[in-house]
Design an enzyme around this catalytic site. Sequence first.
Site, short mmCIF file in Angstrom:
data_model
loop_
_atom_site.label_atom_id
_atom_site.label_comp_id
_atom_site.label_asym_id
_atom_site.label_seq_id
_atom_site.Cartn_x
_atom_site.Cartn_y
_atom_site.Cartn_z
N GLU A 109 -10.02 -1.92 5.62
CA GLU A 109 -8.90 -2.12 6.55
C GLU A 109 -9.39 -2.00 7.99
O GLU A 109 -8.99 -2.75 8.87
CB GLU A 109 -7.79 -1.09 6.30
CG GLU A 109 -6.67 -1.22 7.31
CD GLU A 109 -5.43 -0.42 6.97
OE1 GLU A 109 -5.55 0.55 6.22
OE2 GLU A 109 -4.35 -0.79 7.46
N GLU A 131 -6.03 8.61 17.68
CA GLU A 131 -6.65 9.95 17.72
C GLU A 131 -7.55 10.15 16.50
O GLU A 131 -8.65 10.70 16.60
CB GLU A 131 -5.58 11.05 17.76
CG GLU A 131 -4.82 11.18 19.08
CD GLU A 131 -3.74 10.12 19.24
OE1 GLU A 131 -3.35 9.47 18.23
OE2 GLU A 131 -3.26 9.92 20.38
N SER A 140 0.80 6.51 2.62
CA SER A 140 1.49 7.48 3.48
C SER A 140 2.72 8.08 2.81
O SER A 140 3.43 7.40 2.05
CB SER A 140 1.95 6.80 4.78
OG SER A 140 0.87 6.16 5.40
N SER A 189 4.49 -1.27 3.90
CA SER A 189 4.71 -2.63 4.39
C SER A 189 4.87 -3.58 3.20
O SER A 189 4.09 -3.51 2.24
CB SER A 189 3.52 -3.12 5.22
OG SER A 189 3.23 -2.21 6.25
N GLN A 207 0.84 -1.20 0.00
CA GLN A 207 0.00 0.00 0.00
C GLN A 207 0.86 1.25 0.00
O GLN A 207 1.66 1.45 0.92
CB GLN A 207 -0.89 0.00 1.25
CG GLN A 207 -1.81 1.21 1.33
CD GLN A 207 -2.50 1.32 2.67
OE1 GLN A 207 -1.89 1.07 3.71
NE2 GLN A 207 -3.76 1.69 2.66
N GLY A 208 0.72 2.09 -1.00
CA GLY A 208 1.48 3.35 -1.08
C GLY A 208 0.55 4.52 -0.85
O GLY A 208 0.19 5.23 -1.80
C1 LIG Z 1 2.44 -1.32 11.36
C2 LIG Z 1 2.20 -0.20 10.38
C3 LIG Z 1 2.05 -0.52 9.03
C4 LIG Z 1 1.87 0.52 8.11
N1 LIG Z 1 1.78 0.16 6.80
C5 LIG Z 1 1.57 1.13 5.89
C6 LIG Z 1 1.50 0.80 4.51
O1 LIG Z 1 1.65 -0.35 4.11
N2 LIG Z 1 1.28 1.78 3.63
C7 LIG Z 1 1.11 3.08 4.00
O2 LIG Z 1 0.84 3.91 3.14
N3 LIG Z 1 1.21 3.45 5.31
C8 LIG Z 1 1.44 2.49 6.26
N4 LIG Z 1 1.57 2.85 7.58
C9 LIG Z 1 1.59 4.27 7.94
C10 LIG Z 1 0.35 4.71 8.70
O3 LIG Z 1 -0.76 4.78 7.86
C11 LIG Z 1 0.68 6.08 9.32
O4 LIG Z 1 1.72 5.89 10.24
C12 LIG Z 1 -0.51 6.68 10.01
O5 LIG Z 1 -1.49 7.05 9.09
C13 LIG Z 1 -0.11 7.93 10.85
O6 LIG Z 1 0.58 8.84 10.07
P1 LIG Z 1 2.01 9.42 10.54
O7 LIG Z 1 2.87 8.27 10.93
O8 LIG Z 1 2.48 10.33 9.47
O9 LIG Z 1 1.72 10.24 11.86
P2 LIG Z 1 1.16 11.74 11.95
O10 LIG Z 1 -0.01 11.88 11.04
O11 LIG Z 1 2.30 12.68 11.74
O12 LIG Z 1 0.67 11.82 13.43
C14 LIG Z 1 1.53 12.12 14.54
C15 LIG Z 1 0.68 12.24 15.79
O13 LIG Z 1 -0.24 13.35 15.67
C16 LIG Z 1 -1.58 12.92 15.88
N5 LIG Z 1 -2.51 13.65 15.00
C17 LIG Z 1 -2.30 13.93 13.69
N6 LIG Z 1 -3.39 14.59 13.18
C18 LIG Z 1 -4.29 14.69 14.18
C19 LIG Z 1 -5.61 15.24 14.28
N7 LIG Z 1 -6.22 15.78 13.23
N8 LIG Z 1 -6.26 15.14 15.48
C20 LIG Z 1 -5.65 14.57 16.56
N9 LIG Z 1 -4.40 14.04 16.53
C21 LIG Z 1 -3.74 14.09 15.36
C22 LIG Z 1 -1.57 11.44 15.52
O14 LIG Z 1 -2.63 10.74 16.13
C23 LIG Z 1 -0.19 11.01 16.03
O15 LIG Z 1 -0.24 10.74 17.40
C24 LIG Z 1 1.79 1.86 8.53
C25 LIG Z 1 1.96 2.17 9.88
C26 LIG Z 1 2.18 1.16 10.79
C27 LIG Z 1 2.37 1.51 12.22
#
Ligand SMILES: Cc1cc2nc3c(=O)[nH]c(=O)nc-3n(C[C@H](O)[C@H](O)[C@H](O)COP(=O)(O)OP(=O)(O)OC[C@H]3O[C@@H](n4cnc5c(N)ncnc54)[C@H](O)[C@@H]3O)c2cc1C
Length: 392
Positions: A245, A377, A130, A162, A127-128
Site C-alpha cells: 500500500e 506521524e 482498522s 472503504s 480491507q478490515g
Molecule cells: C481515505 C481513507 C481510507 C481508509 N480506508 C481504510 C480501509 O479500507 N480499511 C481500514 O482498515 N482502514 C482504513 N482507513 C483507516 C486508516 O488506516 C486509519 O485512519 C489510520 O490508520 C489512523 O488511525 P486512526 O484513524 O484510528 O487515528 P489514530 O491512530 O487514533 O491517530 C490519531 C492521531 O494521533 C497520532 N498518533 C497516533 N499514534 C501515534 C504515535 N505513535 N506517534 C505519533 N503520533 C501518533 C496520529 O498520527 C493521528 O494524528 C482509511 C482511512 C482513510 C483516511
Amino acid sequence: MEIRFSPEEEAFRAAAREWLATNMPRTKRPESADLHARRDWDMAWQRRKYDAGWAGISWPREFGGRGATLMEQLIWYEEYARAGAPDVNTGFVGLNHAGPTLIACGTEEQKRYHLPRILRGDVVWCQGFSEPNAGSDLAALQTRAEFDGDHLVVTGQKIWTSFGHIAEFQELLVRTDPAAARHAGITWVICPMDSPGIEIRPIKTLAGNSDFCEVFYDQVRIPLANVVGKLNDGWRVAMATLSFERGTAFMSEQVRLSRRMEELVALARQTTHGDRRTIDDDEIARRLALATAEVEAMRAMTYRSLSLAARTGMPGPEASMIRLFFSELVQRIDVLAMEILGSSAVTGFAADGAPHDEWAERYLTGLSQTIGGGTKEIQRNIIGERVLGLPR
Ligand SMILES: Cc1cc2nc3c(=O)[nH]c(=O)nc-3n(C[C@H](O)[C@H](O)[C@H](O)COP(=O)(O)OP(=O)(O)OC[C@H]3O[C@@H](n4cnc5c(N)ncnc54)[C@H](O)[C@@H]3O)c2cc1C
C-alpha cells in the site's frame, strides 16, 4: 540503479501507449456518490484491460497477469497517467493490497481462485484492519476469532472499511490468540462479505460520499482454508500488505500528480486576479514551479525505491518516505489550486459543503491523504526508526 530504459522496455512503452490511445474509456466514471454505478464502470474497464492482456502487469502469467518486470509495471503506470486513464478506484484494495499479498503469502489454491477474479474485474475487495480503538496502533485490534472445527468464528467491529458495502471479499485481521503478545496472536484471513452475521453501516464523509463503512461481525464463520500465511502470523502478512500500500500502489498516483500540475499551470493561465493573469503573480508562479520540481523529485525517489523492490521482491521501509512526501505534496497542490481559483473556489461547493467541482473534490478528499494507509506521524516514526535507525 539504472535509470535509462532498455530497448525492450521502450518497445513495451510504445505498445502500452498505442493500446491506451485506442482503448481508453470514452465515457466518464459515474458521479462519485453512486457507488454501485462506479463499481460497474470500474469493473468493466478492468475487464477490458484483462481481455487485452494489460491487467496485472507484474503478476504471474499462470494467474492471469502479464508476467512483466516491476520496471515495466512503472512504465505502464506512466503511460496510463500520461493518457489520462482512470484510477483504479473501487478496484484499489483487490489490485493493490489483496492481490500482491496473496502473491507473496497465499497458498496455491488461494492464488488460483482469487487472483484471476481480481484481474478480470469480477470482484471488489475491502480491507478490515482498522477498529475504533486500533488505527495507528493496529496491534491493539480486538476483533476475535475462536476455533470451531475447521472454521474460525469471528466477533467484533471494524471501521473506515472503504468499499465495504460493495465488496465480495475482505482482507480481515483477527485476534486468534488473546494470550499471546500483541503482535503474535493475529491472523490475516479472507472474509466473504456475504457471510451470515455481517452487518455493514455506511459512513458519510466530508466529501459527501459514503465510501467508508463500519462493519460488525456476530459469530461469522470463516473456513480455516481462508487463512493467509500461518495462524497467528497475521502481523507479518499485514506488514507485507501495508508495504504494498505504501510502496508500489503509489507508483501510479505519483505519475498522476505530474498531469495535475500541468492542469494547474493551465488554470493559472486562464484565471485572473484583479486585472492580471494569476500566473503573473510571482508568488503563485514560484509555488507552481516548486511543486512541479517536487513532483519530479518524487518520480526520482520512486525509481530508486522500485529498483530496490525489484531486487528484494517487496518495497522496503523507504516506501514510507515516498508515501509521506506524496501525501503532503498533494495537499500543498490542492491548497494552491484553491488559491488560484480564489473566491470562485467557493462555487465548487454546494450549500451543504459537498463538492461538485473536480478541484473542490480533490481538495476535500486530499485531506485524508495524510491519514489513510498510516498517518504522516506514523510514516515519520517508520522513517526515523527503520530507515534512519534512530532510537524508539
Ligand atoms: C481515505 C481513507 C481510507 C481508509 N480506508 C481504510 C480501509 O479500507 N480499511 C481500514 O482498515 N482502514 C482504513 N482507513 C483507516 C486508516 O488506516 C486509519 O485512519 C489510520 O490508520 C489512523 O488511525 P486512526 O484513524 O484510528 O487515528 P489514530 O491512530 O487514533 O491517530 C490519531 C492521531 O494521533 C497520532 N498518533 C497516533 N499514534 C501515534 C504515535 N505513535 N506517534 C505519533 N503520533 C501518533 C496520529 O498520527 C493521528 O494524528 C482509511 C482511512 C482513510 C483516511
